[in-house]
Scaffold this active site. Structure first.
Site, PDB file in Angstrom:
ATOM      1  N   TYR A 107       0.780  -1.142   0.085  1.00 34.16           N
ATOM      2  CA  TYR A 107      -0.055  -0.009   0.269  1.00 34.16           C
ATOM      3  C   TYR A 107       1.099   1.022   0.079  1.00 34.16           C
ATOM      4  CZ  TYR A 107      -3.065  -3.495   2.009  1.00 34.16           C
ATOM      5  OH  TYR A 107      -3.596  -4.889   2.252  1.00 34.16           O
TER       6      TYR A 107
ATOM      7  N   ASP B 182       0.919  -0.096   5.104  1.00 31.99           N
ATOM      8  CA  ASP B 182       0.267   0.917   5.393  1.00 31.99           C
ATOM      9  C   ASP B 182      -1.234   0.995   4.920  1.00 31.99           C
ATOM     10  OD1 ASP B 182      -0.770   3.330   6.413  1.00 31.99           O
ATOM     11  OD2 ASP B 182       0.496   4.674   5.411  1.00 31.99           O
TER      12      ASP B 182
ATOM     13  N   CYS C 234      -4.213   3.484  10.904  1.00 35.15           N
ATOM     14  CA  CYS C 234      -4.876   4.613  11.034  1.00 35.15           C
ATOM     15  C   CYS C 234      -6.288   4.275  11.811  1.00 35.15           C
ATOM     16  CB  CYS C 234      -5.317   5.575  10.019  1.00 35.15           C
ATOM     17  SG  CYS C 234      -6.136   4.808   8.804  1.00 35.15           S
TER      18      CYS C 234
END
Length: 414
Positions: free
Chosen positions: A266, A343, A370
């Protein structure tokens, strides 16, 4: 109804009970007594509510940093995107840590203390660290039917006119057309790259333009990254440098092999692949994998300093499937010696990607997340495959919101 607020929950809401039923209530703080209005009774197990009056305030309650999002406004007129703005900043970080700790225990099977760290003032000089304002380098203002602009109200798609944008960097607050009208437009984007001037972009159509797309440059330390103006980049002015430093710190140098089949999954425009290369030298072998072709094109140029770097356009799950089925013995050995940085989007890597990674068996994984629940779920899946969580750091890259960024290192132990 009157509710006694007990604790924080994932998603920027708080837990209370009414006659044995869970009530998730917004705009509160644990320990408070509030009057709340129920707006969703569609579930048997819980209701959803929003605070309309604070009867007994927490000592950590402060005047909201964004007047248009304050509890003094009717809920349907409160601007969304600053759901922790009424909470003192150190308590915000403690609440985010609590959510991450709880998620890791419930979904990852890991008991671990976490401290949510602020972004260093040296990396984001315009940010007011005490207020948590002045950090956002991208802002989208939505356009109402009458052409007026503003954010959406919390938990809705109603445009709320506002007179201020306190989370935005100063260049965007000066540029924001808050009193203007844009009849016929879908949105107005405000963008403040670290190199060059801030821009206002009127969005008339969400489809990709046929003409060449404008690009911008973002600088991290001494390195420049080119990307599309509407491409993905970390929104906090100090986030890219913070994550670069965290990846530097979290990779175990003794377990890193620069000749192995190292990957940045990613990978976007190459930010974290560059972090690996900058730490371990220009001979590092690393492949950035990203599904967006334009981002991959930029990554190839941004990583040109490293002779062993390449950028591949592919969905990560399909790329790993192909790698697992086609790699020869030598390549599988290089994969087993590899460090994989990933990520993923907010939904996390997920079972299919985790299963393939575990099959390929890289030596260490550095996972940038996140969403605490998605991270915890994937940590649990990886632990079932014989990986253990060795190190974890968390950062407050979204002050005055419930969001928190975490960087974890996992190592294969069996």
């Amino acid at each position: 109804m009157t509710l006694d607020v007990e604790r924080v929950a994932h998603g920027g809401i708080f837990v209370a009970h009414h006659e044995g039923r869970v009530v998730f209530v917004a705009d509160a703080i644990p320990g408070e007594r509030v009057v709340a209005r129920i707006f969703d009774q569609s579930k048997d197990r819980f209701w959803r509510a929003e605070t309309i009056e604070v009867l007994e305030a927490s000592p950590d309650r402060r005047r909201h940093v964004w007047a248009e999002a304050s509890v003094e406004r009717a809920p349907e007129h409160r601007a969304g995107g600053a759901e922790f703005g009424h909470v003192e900043i150190t308590r915000q970080r403690a609440l985010k840590a609590e959510v991450l700790v709880d998620a890791l225990a419930r979904f990852g099977g890991v008991e671990r203390d976490v401290v949510v760290e602020p972004v260093s003032a040296s990396l984001a000089p315009d940010v007011d660290l005490d207020a948590g304002t002045g950090w956002r380098t991208r802002v989208r203002l939505h356009v109402a039917a009458d052409g007026s602009v503003g954010p959406y109200a919390a938990r809705s798609h109603t445009v709320v006119p506002v007179a201020s944008l306190p989370l935005a960097v100063p260049a965007l607050t000066a540029l924001a057309p808050l009193g203007e009208r844009f009849a016929g437009a879908r949105a107005v984007d405000l963008i403040a790259p670290s190199v060059g001037d801030a821009a206002l972009v009127v969005v008339d159509d969400e489809r990709m333009p046929r003409a060449p797309r404008p690009t911008i440059v973002e600088r991290v330390g001494d390195r420049d990254f080119t990307l599309d103006r509407d491409g993905f980049w970390q929104v906090h002015s100090g986030a890219a440098a913070t994550l670069t430093s965290a990846v530097h710190d979290l990779i175990d140098a003794e377990g890193f092999d620069p000749r192995a089949a190292n990957h940045d999954l990613y990978g976007g425009v190459g930010l974290l692949a560059a972090a690996v290369g900058d730490r371990f030298g220009d001979a590092v072998r690393i492949t950035s994998v990203e599904s967006d072709a334009r981002a991959t094109e930029h990554a190839g140029a941004n990583l040109a300093d490293w002779v062993g770097a390449r950028a591949v356009t592919a969905r990560v799950d399909r790329y790993l499937d192909e790698l697992a089925t086609s790699a020869g013995r030598a390549e599988l050995t290089r994969l087993a010696d590899a460090t994989i940085v990933l990520d993923p989007p907010r939904s996390g890597a997920g079972r299919a990607v985790v299963d393939r990674l575990a099959e390929l068996r890289p030596r260490q994984l550095v996972y940038v997340a996140c969403d605490p629940v998605a991270l915890a779920r994937d940590v649990g899946l990886l632990r079932a495959h014989g990986y253990e969580l060795e190190a974890l750091r968390a950062f407050d890259l979204f002050p005055n919101t419930h969001h928190v960024e975490a960087v974890a290192r996992l190592r294969a132990i069996v």
